[in-house]
Design a protein around this motif. Structure first.
Motif, PDB file in Angstrom:
ATOM      1  N   MET A   1      13.881  -2.274 -17.235  1.00 28.37           N
ATOM      2  CA  MET A   1      14.075  -1.832 -15.553  1.00 28.37           C
ATOM      3  C   MET A   1      12.433  -1.377 -15.380  1.00 28.37           C
ATOM      4  O   MET A   1      11.880  -2.010 -14.413  1.00 28.37           O
ATOM      5  CB  MET A   1      15.040  -0.932 -15.663  1.00 28.37           C
ATOM      6  N   PHE A   2      11.953  -0.459 -16.230  1.00 29.69           N
ATOM      7  CA  PHE A   2      10.740  -0.006 -15.947  1.00 29.69           C
ATOM      8  C   PHE A   2       9.623  -1.143 -15.878  1.00 29.69           C
ATOM      9  O   PHE A   2       8.641  -1.176 -14.913  1.00 29.69           O
ATOM     10  CB  PHE A   2      10.353   1.166 -16.656  1.00 29.69           C
ATOM     11  N   LYS A   3       9.438  -2.156 -16.706  1.00 30.13           N
ATOM     12  CA  LYS A   3       8.717  -2.978 -16.991  1.00 30.13           C
ATOM     13  C   LYS A   3       8.547  -4.020 -15.827  1.00 30.13           C
ATOM     14  O   LYS A   3       7.607  -4.382 -15.352  1.00 30.13           O
ATOM     15  CB  LYS A   3       8.872  -3.912 -18.247  1.00 30.13           C
ATOM     16  N   LEU A   4       9.835  -4.150 -15.221  1.00 25.57           N
ATOM     17  CA  LEU A   4      10.005  -5.207 -14.226  1.00 25.57           C
ATOM     18  C   LEU A   4       9.536  -4.486 -12.826  1.00 25.57           C
ATOM     19  O   LEU A   4       8.475  -5.015 -12.285  1.00 25.57           O
ATOM     20  CB  LEU A   4      11.360  -5.627 -13.960  1.00 25.57           C
ATOM     21  N   THR A   5       9.454  -3.282 -12.734  1.00 29.48           N
ATOM     22  CA  THR A   5       9.090  -2.451 -11.511  1.00 29.48           C
ATOM     23  C   THR A   5       7.343  -2.515 -11.511  1.00 29.48           C
ATOM     24  O   THR A   5       6.682  -2.726 -10.550  1.00 29.48           O
ATOM     25  CB  THR A   5       9.457  -0.964 -11.520  1.00 29.48           C
ATOM     26  N   THR A   6       6.915  -2.339 -12.839  1.00 33.93           N
ATOM     27  CA  THR A   6       5.519  -2.264 -12.993  1.00 33.93           C
ATOM     28  C   THR A   6       4.938  -3.802 -12.907  1.00 33.93           C
ATOM     29  O   THR A   6       3.965  -3.694 -12.082  1.00 33.93           O
ATOM     30  CB  THR A   6       5.250  -1.758 -14.605  1.00 33.93           C
ATOM     31  N   GLN A   7       5.619  -4.580 -13.284  1.00 32.40           N
ATOM     32  CA  GLN A   7       5.144  -5.994 -13.104  1.00 32.40           C
ATOM     33  C   GLN A   7       4.838  -6.246 -11.572  1.00 32.40           C
ATOM     34  O   GLN A   7       4.266  -6.912 -11.101  1.00 32.40           O
ATOM     35  CB  GLN A   7       6.353  -6.914 -13.736  1.00 32.40           C
ATOM     36  N   LYS A   8       6.060  -5.950 -10.860  1.00 36.68           N
ATOM     37  CA  LYS A   8       6.278  -5.926  -9.178  1.00 36.68           C
ATOM     38  C   LYS A   8       4.903  -5.458  -8.484  1.00 36.68           C
ATOM     39  O   LYS A   8       4.394  -5.888  -7.593  1.00 36.68           O
ATOM     40  CB  LYS A   8       7.361  -5.760  -8.580  1.00 36.68           C
ATOM     41  N   THR A   9       4.749  -3.976  -8.994  1.00 41.73           N
ATOM     42  CA  THR A   9       3.824  -3.280  -8.392  1.00 41.73           C
ATOM     43  C   THR A   9       2.408  -3.885  -8.709  1.00 41.73           C
ATOM     44  O   THR A   9       1.687  -4.077  -7.626  1.00 41.73           O
ATOM     45  CB  THR A   9       3.908  -2.117  -9.086  1.00 41.73           C
ATOM     46  N   THR A  10       2.221  -4.384  -9.882  1.00 45.69           N
ATOM     47  CA  THR A  10       0.905  -5.095 -10.136  1.00 45.69           C
ATOM     48  C   THR A  10       0.645  -6.304  -9.476  1.00 45.69           C
ATOM     49  O   THR A  10      -0.290  -6.545  -8.893  1.00 45.69           O
ATOM     50  CB  THR A  10       0.808  -5.472 -11.749  1.00 45.69           C
ATOM     51  N   GLN A  11       1.756  -7.169  -9.290  1.00 46.24           N
ATOM     52  CA  GLN A  11       1.749  -8.265  -8.349  1.00 46.24           C
ATOM     53  C   GLN A  11       1.228  -8.011  -6.992  1.00 46.24           C
ATOM     54  O   GLN A  11       0.199  -8.803  -6.351  1.00 46.24           O
ATOM     55  CB  GLN A  11       2.779  -9.222  -8.359  1.00 46.24           C
ATOM     56  N   LYS A  12       1.889  -7.033  -6.524  1.00 43.13           N
ATOM     57  CA  LYS A  12       1.502  -6.558  -5.097  1.00 43.13           C
ATOM     58  C   LYS A  12       0.004  -6.050  -5.040  1.00 43.13           C
ATOM     59  O   LYS A  12      -0.548  -6.582  -4.098  1.00 43.13           O
ATOM     60  CB  LYS A  12       2.335  -5.504  -4.644  1.00 43.13           C
ATOM     61  N   THR A  13      -0.189  -5.266  -6.139  1.00 39.96           N
ATOM     62  CA  THR A  13      -1.619  -4.930  -5.986  1.00 39.96           C
ATOM     63  C   THR A  13      -2.739  -6.124  -6.109  1.00 39.96           C
ATOM     64  O   THR A  13      -3.510  -6.012  -5.189  1.00 39.96           O
ATOM     65  CB  THR A  13      -1.859  -3.875  -7.227  1.00 39.96           C
ATOM     66  N   THR A  14      -2.608  -6.850  -7.174  1.00 40.08           N
ATOM     67  CA  THR A  14      -3.486  -8.181  -7.153  1.00 40.08           C
ATOM     68  C   THR A  14      -3.496  -8.657  -5.916  1.00 40.08           C
ATOM     69  O   THR A  14      -4.481  -9.123  -5.501  1.00 40.08           O
ATOM     70  CB  THR A  14      -3.011  -8.876  -8.308  1.00 40.08           C
ATOM     71  N   GLN A  15      -2.239  -8.896  -5.411  1.00 40.32           N
ATOM     72  CA  GLN A  15      -2.212  -9.870  -4.034  1.00 40.32           C
ATOM     73  C   GLN A  15      -2.967  -8.974  -3.000  1.00 40.32           C
ATOM     74  O   GLN A  15      -3.858  -9.782  -2.200  1.00 40.32           O
ATOM     75  CB  GLN A  15      -0.685  -9.902  -3.639  1.00 40.32           C
ATOM     76  N   LYS A  16      -2.875  -7.805  -2.859  1.00 39.53           N
ATOM     77  CA  LYS A  16      -3.802  -6.959  -1.781  1.00 39.53           C
ATOM     78  C   LYS A  16      -5.224  -7.122  -2.156  1.00 39.53           C
ATOM     79  O   LYS A  16      -6.069  -7.115  -1.150  1.00 39.53           O
ATOM     80  CB  LYS A  16      -3.295  -5.407  -1.816  1.00 39.53           C
ATOM     81  N   ILE A  17      -5.483  -6.785  -3.599  1.00 42.29           N
ATOM     82  CA  ILE A  17      -6.813  -6.986  -3.994  1.00 42.29           C
ATOM     83  C   ILE A  17      -7.418  -8.487  -3.432  1.00 42.29           C
ATOM     84  O   ILE A  17      -8.695  -8.703  -2.942  1.00 42.29           O
ATOM     85  CB  ILE A  17      -7.165  -6.976  -5.282  1.00 42.29           C
ATOM     86  N   LEU A  18      -6.822  -9.480  -3.782  1.00 44.89           N
ATOM     87  CA  LEU A  18      -7.224 -10.915  -3.194  1.00 44.89           C
ATOM     88  C   LEU A  18      -7.193 -10.954  -1.868  1.00 44.89           C
ATOM     89  O   LEU A  18      -8.328 -11.531  -1.460  1.00 44.89           O
ATOM     90  CB  LEU A  18      -6.159 -12.009  -3.948  1.00 44.89           C
ATOM     91  N   GLU A  19      -6.278 -10.288  -1.066  1.00 45.43           N
ATOM     92  CA  GLU A  19      -6.551 -10.572   0.355  1.00 45.43           C
ATOM     93  C   GLU A  19      -7.741  -9.518   0.905  1.00 45.43           C
ATOM     94  O   GLU A  19      -8.331 -10.255   1.682  1.00 45.43           O
ATOM     95  CB  GLU A  19      -5.219  -9.900   1.002  1.00 45.43           C
ATOM     96  N   LEU A  20      -8.162  -8.525   0.505  1.00 50.65           N
ATOM     97  CA  LEU A  20      -9.285  -7.653   0.896  1.00 50.65           C
ATOM     98  C   LEU A  20     -10.389  -8.424   0.426  1.00 50.65           C
ATOM     99  O   LEU A  20     -11.507  -8.428   1.212  1.00 50.65           O
ATOM    100  CB  LEU A  20      -8.965  -6.276   0.266  1.00 50.65           C
ATOM    101  N   ILE A  21     -10.554  -9.113  -0.772  1.00 44.04           N
ATOM    102  CA  ILE A  21     -11.801  -9.640  -1.279  1.00 44.04           C
ATOM    103  C   ILE A  21     -12.041 -11.049  -0.296  1.00 44.04           C
ATOM    104  O   ILE A  21     -12.932 -11.068   0.175  1.00 44.04           O
ATOM    105  CB  ILE A  21     -11.653 -10.207  -2.690  1.00 44.04           C
ATOM    106  N   LYS A  22     -10.788 -11.700   0.061  1.00 43.83           N
ATOM    107  CA  LYS A  22     -10.938 -12.833   1.026  1.00 43.83           C
ATOM    108  C   LYS A  22     -11.761 -12.224   2.457  1.00 43.83           C
ATOM    109  O   LYS A  22     -12.565 -12.885   2.798  1.00 43.83           O
ATOM    110  CB  LYS A  22      -9.484 -13.322   1.680  1.00 43.83           C
TER     111      LYS A  22
END
Length: 71
Positions: A1-22
């Motif tokens: 359960m925890f690992k899945l949540t961490t994965q989703k959070t990381t995906q959201k974070t990396t998505q935000k980072i990519l958007e901000l870099i764009k």
């Protein structure tokens, strides 16, 4: 359960980072940390992950350089 949540959070974070870099290729780690709401070391970790996956690369020097999003 925890690992899945961490994965989703990381995906959201990396998505935000990519958007901000764009929006702003010369954005700093500090600015990314402030906008996303995580620590600079968290940003550094995510940037390293993106670099390993060949999603982004750094162009130019650490100070004054910019990020490039790779396809």
């Amino acid at each position: 359960m925890f690992k899945l949540t961490t994965q989703k959070t990381t995906q959201k974070t990396t998505q935000k980072i990519l958007e901000l870099i764009k929006e702003k290729p010369r954005i700093t780690r500090k600015e990314l940390a402030e906008k996303i709401g995580i620590s600079e070391s968290g940003i550094k970790f995510n940037l390293n992950q993106l670099k390993k996956k060949n999603k982004i690369k750094r162009v130019g020097p650490d100070r004054g350089g910019s990020w490039e999003i790779l396809k």
